[in-house]
Design a protein around this motif. Structure first.
Motif, PDB file in Angstrom:
ATOM      1  N   ALA A   1       0.594  -0.957  -0.250  1.00 28.10           N
ATOM      2  CA  ALA A   1      -0.264  -0.036  -0.075  1.00 28.10           C
ATOM      3  C   ALA A   1       1.209   1.031   0.167  1.00 28.10           C
ATOM      4  O   ALA A   1       0.210   2.225  -0.811  1.00 28.10           O
ATOM      5  N   ASP A   2       2.280   1.059   0.786  1.00 25.31           N
ATOM      6  CA  ASP A   2       3.224   2.616   0.873  1.00 25.31           C
ATOM      7  C   ASP A   2       3.545   1.959  -0.465  1.00 25.31           C
ATOM      8  O   ASP A   2       3.828   3.627  -1.113  1.00 25.31           O
ATOM      9  N   GLY A   3       3.930   1.332  -1.391  1.00 26.57           N
ATOM     10  CA  GLY A   3       4.600   1.573  -1.700  1.00 26.57           C
ATOM     11  C   GLY A   3       3.384   2.411  -3.741  1.00 26.57           C
ATOM     12  O   GLY A   3       4.036   3.266  -3.947  1.00 26.57           O
ATOM     13  N   LEU A   4       2.684   1.717  -3.773  1.00 21.54           N
ATOM     14  CA  LEU A   4       1.323   2.414  -4.512  1.00 21.54           C
ATOM     15  C   LEU A   4       1.593   3.344  -4.111  1.00 21.54           C
ATOM     16  O   LEU A   4       1.240   4.767  -5.228  1.00 21.54           O
ATOM     17  N   GLY A   5       1.078   3.988  -2.992  1.00 23.43           N
ATOM     18  CA  GLY A   5       0.452   5.383  -2.673  1.00 23.43           C
ATOM     19  C   GLY A   5       1.958   6.159  -2.630  1.00 23.43           C
ATOM     20  O   GLY A   5       1.609   7.002  -3.295  1.00 23.43           O
ATOM     21  N   VAL A   6       3.303   6.025  -2.905  1.00 26.75           N
ATOM     22  CA  VAL A   6       4.296   6.816  -3.065  1.00 26.75           C
ATOM     23  C   VAL A   6       4.441   6.349  -4.758  1.00 26.75           C
ATOM     24  O   VAL A   6       4.734   8.245  -4.900  1.00 26.75           O
ATOM     25  N   TRP A   7       3.516   6.292  -5.499  1.00 24.83           N
ATOM     26  CA  TRP A   7       4.036   5.492  -6.561  1.00 24.83           C
ATOM     27  C   TRP A   7       3.107   6.352  -7.169  1.00 24.83           C
ATOM     28  O   TRP A   7       3.362   6.884  -7.943  1.00 24.83           O
ATOM     29  N   LEU A   8       2.437   6.765  -6.753  1.00 21.47           N
ATOM     30  CA  LEU A   8       0.840   7.982  -6.804  1.00 21.47           C
ATOM     31  C   LEU A   8       1.235   8.866  -7.193  1.00 21.47           C
ATOM     32  O   LEU A   8       0.612   9.966  -7.967  1.00 21.47           O
ATOM     33  N   VAL A   9       1.738   9.643  -5.264  1.00 23.80           N
ATOM     34  CA  VAL A   9       1.578  10.525  -4.879  1.00 23.80           C
ATOM     35  C   VAL A   9       2.487  11.619  -4.941  1.00 23.80           C
ATOM     36  O   VAL A   9       2.645  12.529  -4.191  1.00 23.80           O
ATOM     37  N   ALA A  10       3.779  10.974  -4.979  1.00 28.25           N
ATOM     38  CA  ALA A  10       5.049  11.615  -5.162  1.00 28.25           C
ATOM     39  C   ALA A  10       5.645  12.450  -5.520  1.00 28.25           C
ATOM     40  O   ALA A  10       4.803  12.383  -6.932  1.00 28.25           O
ATOM     41  N   PRO A  11       6.410  13.882  -5.153  1.00 31.76           N
ATOM     42  CA  PRO A  11       6.670  14.855  -6.644  1.00 31.76           C
ATOM     43  C   PRO A  11       7.245  14.171  -7.557  1.00 31.76           C
ATOM     44  O   PRO A  11       8.198  13.385  -7.610  1.00 31.76           O
ATOM     45  N   ALA A  12       7.179  14.678  -8.575  1.00 34.81           N
ATOM     46  CA  ALA A  12       8.108  14.498  -9.959  1.00 34.81           C
ATOM     47  C   ALA A  12       9.546  14.482  -9.848  1.00 34.81           C
ATOM     48  O   ALA A  12       9.820  14.753  -9.018  1.00 34.81           O
ATOM     49  N   HIS A  13       9.849  13.518 -10.187  1.00 36.74           N
ATOM     50  CA  HIS A  13      11.947  13.505 -10.373  1.00 36.74           C
ATOM     51  C   HIS A  13      12.356  13.179  -9.037  1.00 36.74           C
ATOM     52  O   HIS A  13      12.611  14.028  -8.848  1.00 36.74           O
TER      53      HIS A  13
END
Length: 205
Positions: free
Chosen positions: A105-117
């Motif tokens: 869940a954490d990995g998918l969430g980071v993939w979705l919402v983390a800042p670009a680059h």
């Protein structure tokens, strides 16, 4: 001859030894991976999560096991060791299920919402998840000892965890911390023990 492994009958000492060995091994693995990373010129850093790139979905799980330098893994070692140990005391199978839910869940969430680059890696999302899991489990299962342990963990680490959720922390994935915490709370409900059910899997024959 059939061999029965009845982990439901483990003593408190057996559970503590199993939980301790598991977490020492887990933390040792993180250090070994960082040694390999440094020795390879930080080749393992590519297993961090770069958001919204479909190819990066393969790194959702590995990202929780790699770090950006020895200082990074050192900062995560003690809280992971302690929180993981406390969580594993309630059952190894239950612990692994909770960790799997939190990591994915954490990995998918980071993939979705983390800042670009950006490139996000490390065990801190899992640590925040285990914090939420340990603090909430006793209340969810209405276990007095679990409630006391959760309150003690919250009192000791609560301020640090709150600080880790601040967007003002540069170079820190507060999004990953927040998602990990939410996943840990969800895991406390998803894998809670129900009255009358064994703490572990039934005997395997």
């Amino acid at each position: 001859m059939d061999k029965t492994v009845d982990t439901a009958q483990w003593s408190a000492r057996d559970r503590a030894l199993a939980a301790g060995k598991l977490m020492v091994g887990w933390v040792a693995l993180l250090w070994a991976l960082e040694v390999i990373d440094v020795g390879s010129g930080h080749a393992l850093d590519r297993f961090g999560i770069q958001p919204r790139d479909p190819a990066e979905l393969a790194d959702v799980v590995p990202a929780s096991f790699v770090h950006f330098g020895f200082g990074h893994v050192a900062a995560n070692s003690v809280p992971l060791l302690v929180l993981g140990f406390v969580a594993a005391l309630s059952g190894i199978r239950r612990f692994f299920l909770a960790c799997a839910l939190i990591i994915v869940a954490d990995g998918l969430g980071v993939w979705l919402v983390a800042p670009a680059h950006t490139n996000t890696a490390g065990a801190s999302g899992l640590i925040f998840g285990l914090f939420g899991f340990v603090v909430l489990s006793g209340f969810v299962e209405r276990r007095p000892l679990g409630i006391v342990v959760g309150l003690l963990i919250a009192a000791y680490w609560g301020t640090t965890m709150l600080a880790g959720l601040s967007p003002a922390n540069e170079g820190v994935s507060w999004q990953g911390h927040l998602i990990g915490l939410a996943a840990g709370v969800a895991a406390a409900f998803a894998v809670r023990r129900r009255p009358g059910r064994p703490r572990e899997l039934p005997p395997i024959r």
